[in-house]
Design an enzyme around this catalytic site. Structure first.
Site, PDB file in Angstrom:
ATOM      1  N   GLY A 284       0.823  -1.200   0.000  1.00 18.03           N
ATOM      2  CA  GLY A 284       0.000   0.000   0.000  1.00 18.03           C
ATOM      3  C   GLY A 284       0.854   1.245   0.000  1.00 18.03           C
ATOM      4  O   GLY A 284       2.071   1.193   0.215  1.00 18.03           O
ATOM      5  N   GLU A 285       0.223   2.378  -0.259  1.00 20.46           N
ATOM      6  CA  GLU A 285       0.947   3.645  -0.327  1.00 20.46           C
ATOM      7  C   GLU A 285       0.094   4.751   0.264  1.00 20.46           C
ATOM      8  O   GLU A 285      -1.124   4.794   0.062  1.00 20.46           O
ATOM      9  CB  GLU A 285       1.312   3.972  -1.776  1.00 20.46           C
ATOM     10  CG  GLU A 285       2.221   5.178  -1.914  1.00 20.46           C
ATOM     11  CD  GLU A 285       2.785   5.318  -3.316  1.00 20.46           C
ATOM     12  OE1 GLU A 285       3.601   6.229  -3.526  1.00 20.46           O
ATOM     13  OE2 GLU A 285       2.406   4.515  -4.183  1.00 20.46           O
TER      14      GLU A 285
ATOM     15  N   ASP B  75      -4.822   5.188  18.438  1.00 21.65           N
ATOM     16  CA  ASP B  75      -5.402   4.942  17.108  1.00 21.65           C
ATOM     17  C   ASP B  75      -5.811   3.478  16.965  1.00 21.65           C
ATOM     18  O   ASP B  75      -5.472   2.816  15.978  1.00 21.65           O
ATOM     19  CB  ASP B  75      -4.403   5.333  16.020  1.00 21.65           C
ATOM     20  CG  ASP B  75      -5.064   5.444  14.647  1.00 21.65           C
ATOM     21  OD1 ASP B  75      -6.306   5.565  14.597  1.00 21.65           O
ATOM     22  OD2 ASP B  75      -4.348   5.403  13.631  1.00 21.65           O
TER      23      ASP B  75
END
EC number: 2.7.11.22
Length: 451
Positions: free
Chosen positions: A128-129, A242
């Site tokens: 992913g990016e 988070d």
């Protein structure tokens, strides 16, 4: 010399006796040394001219061995045969240093092995990016193990993002079976690469894979692991900030590990002020949604309750798209807060500005019917408006909800997996694939939140 030959001949023809190797060697050494002494004292043997090879052999034969020497030799492997270039690389051929390695020397030694070097790792697939980072699946040339490479692009005018610095500074000191391991750190002019242990799934993918219908026993096992890792962090005054299913990684064994500590903070005192722009909206507690910047470990416990509900029902508890909608969903289920349920709430300007309707609390059991009585009690203890009243991670681990897991899960070392206990096993999920656990495939990235 004739005496020596006769002695060797008698030794070779002797009948073996039931004694240990050490005793035989000790007796042989003693007899050999006595004979050598007698020969020198008698002077009866005429010295004879020996070749250089025979002189070396004689010197070796005359060498005295202590029992300590013999025991050392007996304790060695038969034949190690390590490649010379490998020994040179690790500097094992050198004698041990008399003093402990300095920090600089230790770093140099690790660098010689390959740690801290980008060429030590092979990039395989892009997972992913994001805005600041790209995550790759990779392999270590040192161990051949799979790793996750979190490559953070460095902007020359800004340097390393504060989230990356925070993540590294916290993770390097966290050693726990339910917290993702940071293996290596590689710093170049253009990037900062964090090398993590590789886990190819997360809780969100797990839920998707089983059709959002988990076995309730598995819910309990995952919940216990989440609380176990979180209690370890909170004990060290570290807040994750988070928590969400995408940040809870899972391996093929079913081990769950906290990940993505980019927003985490080391909390020195409970009253320290932090930013309220943290935590994904769905798992954000109401006090933070209303602008609170003074909080402690209870900020994480609200998210734990939301995750417990999501595992039990297969759907998010409060999927709001805005802060106002998120608060609206919370108040509709738990009731609009009052001074009795949340002391001081009416003095919060944001709360007064929204002018919410007066909702009455609804029974959680009607929304999460698959949870048993103890599970509902635990959920209720986590979803409390007043943050200091929420159950702590340590207390939650000892909640009766986990009694069926047995006592031994509470006695494990921090680095020991709960699956090291034979009584802890995942069971079949009743979802459409009906498997206890199976990898969700080798396709697209498992998450975007790691950035």
């Amino acid at each position: 010399m004739n005496k020596m030959k006769n002695f060797k001949r008698r030794l070779s023809l002797s009948v073996p006796r039931p004694e240990t190797i050490e005793e035989s060697l000790a007796e042989f050494t003693e007899q050999f040394n006595q004979l050598h002494t007698q020969t020198n004292e008698d002077g009866t043997d005429e010295p004879e001219q020996l070749s250089p090879g025979m002189q070396y052999q004689q010197r070796q034969n005359q060498r005295r061995f202590s029992m300590e020497d013999l025991n050392k030799r007996l304790s060695l492997p038969m034949d190690i045969r390590l490649p010379q270039e490998f020994l040179q690389k690790l500097q094992l051929e050198n004698p041990g240093l008399p003093k402990p390695l300095t920090r600089m020397s230790r770093r140099a030694s690790l660098s010689d092995i390959g740690f801290g070097k980008l060429e030590t790792y092979v990039k395989l697939d892009k997972l992913g990016e994001g805005t600041y980072a790209t995550v790759f699946k990779g392999r270590s040339k040192l161990t051949e193990n799979l790793v996750a490479l979190k490559e953070i692009r460095l902007e020359h005018e800004e340097g390393a993002p504060c989230t990356a610095i925070r993540e590294v500074s916290l993770l390097k000191d966290l050693k726990h079976a339910n917290i993702v391991t940071l293996h290596d750190l590689i710093h170049t002019d253009r990037s900062l690469t964090l090398v993590f242990e590789y886990l190819d799934s997360d809780l969100k993918q797990y839920l998707d894979h089983c059709g959002n219908l988990m076995n309730m026993h598995n819910v309990k096992i995952f919940m216990f692991q989440l609380l176990r890792g979180l209690a370890y962090c909170h004990h060290r005054k570290i807040l994750h900030r988070d928590l969400k299913p995408q940040n809870l990684l899972i391996n093929e064994r079913g081990e769950l590990k906290l990940a993505d500590f980019g927003l985490a903070r080391a909390k020195s005192v409970p009253t320290k002020t932090y930013s309220n722009e943290v935590v994904t909206l769905w798992y954000r507690p109401p006090d933070v949604l209303l602008g609170s910047t003074e909080y402690s470990t209870p900020i994480d416990m609200w998210g734990v309750g939301c995750i417990l509900y999501e595992m039990a029902t297969g759907k998010p508890l409060f999927p709001g798209s805005t802060v106002k909608e998120e608060l609206h969903l919370i108040f509709r289920l738990l009731g609009t807060p009052t001074e009795e349920s949340w002391p001081g709430v009416t003095s919060i300007s944001e709360f007064r500005a929204y002018n919410f309707p007066r909702y009455l609390p609804q029974p959680l059991l009607s929304h999460a019917p698959r949870l048993d009585t103890e599970g509902i009690n635990l959920l209720s203890s986590l979803l409390l408006y007043e943050s200091k009243s929420r159950m702590s991670a340590e207390a939650a681990l000892n909640h009766p909800y986990f009694q069926s897991l047995g006592d031994r899960v509470h006695q494990l070392h921090d680095t020991a997996s709960i699956f090291s206990l034979k009584e802890i096993q995942l069971q079949k999920d009743p979802g459409y694939r009906g498997l206890a656990f199976q990898h969700p495939g080798r396709g697209k990235s498992r998450r975007q939140s790691i950035f």
